[in-house]
Design an enzyme around this catalytic site. Structure first.
Site, mmCIF file in Angstrom:
data_model
loop_
_atom_site.group_PDB
_atom_site.id
_atom_site.type_symbol
_atom_site.label_atom_id
_atom_site.label_comp_id
_atom_site.label_asym_id
_atom_site.label_seq_id
_atom_site.Cartn_x
_atom_site.Cartn_y
_atom_site.Cartn_z
ATOM 1 N N SER A 17 0.831 -1.206 0.000
ATOM 2 C CA SER A 17 0.000 0.000 0.000
ATOM 3 C C SER A 17 0.867 1.259 0.000
ATOM 4 C CB SER A 17 -0.872 0.013 1.253
ATOM 5 O OG SER A 17 -0.047 0.088 2.403
ATOM 6 N N GLY A 49 -5.183 -1.221 5.448
ATOM 7 C CA GLY A 49 -5.645 -1.906 6.659
ATOM 8 C C GLY A 49 -7.044 -1.562 7.119
ATOM 9 N N CYS A 80 2.771 -7.080 1.506
ATOM 10 C CA CYS A 80 1.743 -6.458 2.343
ATOM 11 C C CYS A 80 0.903 -7.579 2.961
ATOM 12 C CB CYS A 80 0.877 -5.569 1.454
ATOM 13 S SG CYS A 80 -0.565 -4.881 2.276
ATOM 14 N N ASN A 81 0.879 -7.619 4.278
ATOM 15 C CA ASN A 81 0.101 -8.668 4.966
ATOM 16 C C ASN A 81 -1.388 -8.533 4.670
ATOM 17 O OD1 ASN A 81 1.960 -10.030 7.312
ATOM 18 N ND2 ASN A 81 2.617 -7.970 6.830
ATOM 19 N N CYS A 201 2.711 -6.527 9.935
ATOM 20 C CA CYS A 201 2.462 -5.507 8.904
ATOM 21 C C CYS A 201 3.846 -5.058 8.457
ATOM 22 C CB CYS A 201 1.674 -4.337 9.497
ATOM 23 S SG CYS A 201 1.656 -2.859 8.441
HETATM 24 N N1 DGL Z 1 2.034 -2.723 4.959
HETATM 25 C C1 DGL Z 1 0.775 -3.326 4.845
HETATM 26 C C2 DGL Z 1 0.661 -4.617 5.621
HETATM 27 O O1 DGL Z 1 1.637 -5.334 5.710
HETATM 28 C C3 DGL Z 1 -0.452 -2.466 4.850
HETATM 29 C C4 DGL Z 1 -0.547 -1.363 5.826
HETATM 30 C C5 DGL Z 1 -1.748 -0.510 5.490
HETATM 31 O O2 DGL Z 1 -1.754 0.038 4.382
HETATM 32 O O3 DGL Z 1 -2.659 -0.439 6.308
HETATM 33 O O4 DGL Z 1 -0.373 -4.980 6.114
#
Ligand code: DGL
Length: 285
Positions: A17, A49, A80-81, A201
């Site tokens: 993201s 998220g 990205c999780n 995250c």
């Molecule tokens: N970095 C992302 C993750 O690993 C998303 C964070 C987000 O955009 O809320 O979940």
């Protein structure tokens, strides 16, 4: 068109993201030193998220389509999780022959490491609410005490902190709030307290120092970035997609894309990866 024989020379696509996926890119650059890569930060739609499943899926499709059509990527790393939890399965159906590597909160490594049996997980609301994560949790909750904290606003605060010290104060405040909620007695009770904290995250490793200070030196923080990079290398080898003859003279190419705030991605690359003057292209789709 890219011929079959040339396909192994195509770049690996990586997306998040925003700037969080750089914690995965950093490991990919290390583990795959010659591969070309294209990193896309969907900053116009960040944070993921707190978005709906439909939105995350449609953004993930748009990004994959863009990287496949324009760059003919040979593999896709979902750094990205949240996008992995909400869209990886659907991406696999859309691109059944494209090697796809996702990331998920490291409960399994945490379970292997814990001595107290108390594990903490910090992740976005989107990850925590997903059925994929709930299934993972179900698998491990019988054996271990897994404490989960959804950290609304933290990924965005980490992005914003790149713009100045005021943002940093919010990161510290949010980290303190979420650590307190996860583990009120952290650092005070070595038996009842968590001794491993999985960063679920990809943004959170960039707040690792703050988090480590809050949880204390006896708690191990787990960032799955390196495992994802190693898994990517394994998959490229398995599908015979690594560069044909690695040669020491090859200058890898790194492309940088974002859907908003190009200067922020360039700043993050500089600050966190030591890559100076990354030329970031802003794209729209
Ligand atoms: N970095 C992302 C993750 O690993 C998303 C964070 C987000 O955009 O809320 O979940």
């Amino acid at each position: 068109m890219v011929s079959e024989t040339d396909f192994s020379r195509q770049p690996v696509g990586v997306f998040d993201s925003g700037v969080g996926g750089l914690s995965v890119l950093r490991e990919l650059l290390h583990v795959l030193p010659q591969e070309d890569m294209v990193y896309l930060a969907d900053t116009a739609w960040a944070p993921y998220g707190e978005r709906s499943t439909d939105e995350i899926q449609s953004r993930s499709f748009a990004i994959a389509d863009y990287l496949v059509e324009r760059y003919h990527i040979k593999a896709l790393v979902v750094a990205c999780n949240t996008a992995t939890a909400q869209a990886a399965q659907e991406l696999r159906l859309r691109y059944p022959t494209l090697p796809l590597i996702g990331i998920e909160p490291a409960i399994k490594p945490a379970a292997a490491l814990t001595r107290t049996g108390h594990i903490g997980i910090m992740a976005t609301h989107g990850t925590v609410a997903s059925s994929k994560f709930q299934q993972l949790l179900h698998t491990w909750r019988g054996e271990h005490d897994v404490r989960v904290q959804a950290c609304n606003g933290l990924a965005l605060a980490i992005e914003n902190a790149l713009d100045g010290p005021a943002g940093l104060a919010l990161v510290q405040q949010l980290c303190a709030t979420y650590v307190q909620a996860l583990e009120p007695f952290v650092g005070q009770d070595p038996v009842q307290g968590i001794d491993t904290l999985a960063l679920g995250c990809t943004h959170y490793p960039f707040a690792a120092r703050t988090l480590q200070k809050l949880v204390g030196p006896d708690v191990t923080l787990i960032d799955p970035g390196e495992s994802v990079a190693l898994q990517t290398r394994r998959l490229l080898e398995k599908t015979r997609l690594t560069l044909p003859e690695p040669d020491s003279g090859h200058q890898r190419q790194l492309s940088w894309l974002c859907t908003a705030a190009p200067e922020r991605l360039a700043l993050a690359a500089d600050k966190w990866l030591g890559i100076h003057e990354a030329r970031v292209e802003q794209v729209q789709f």
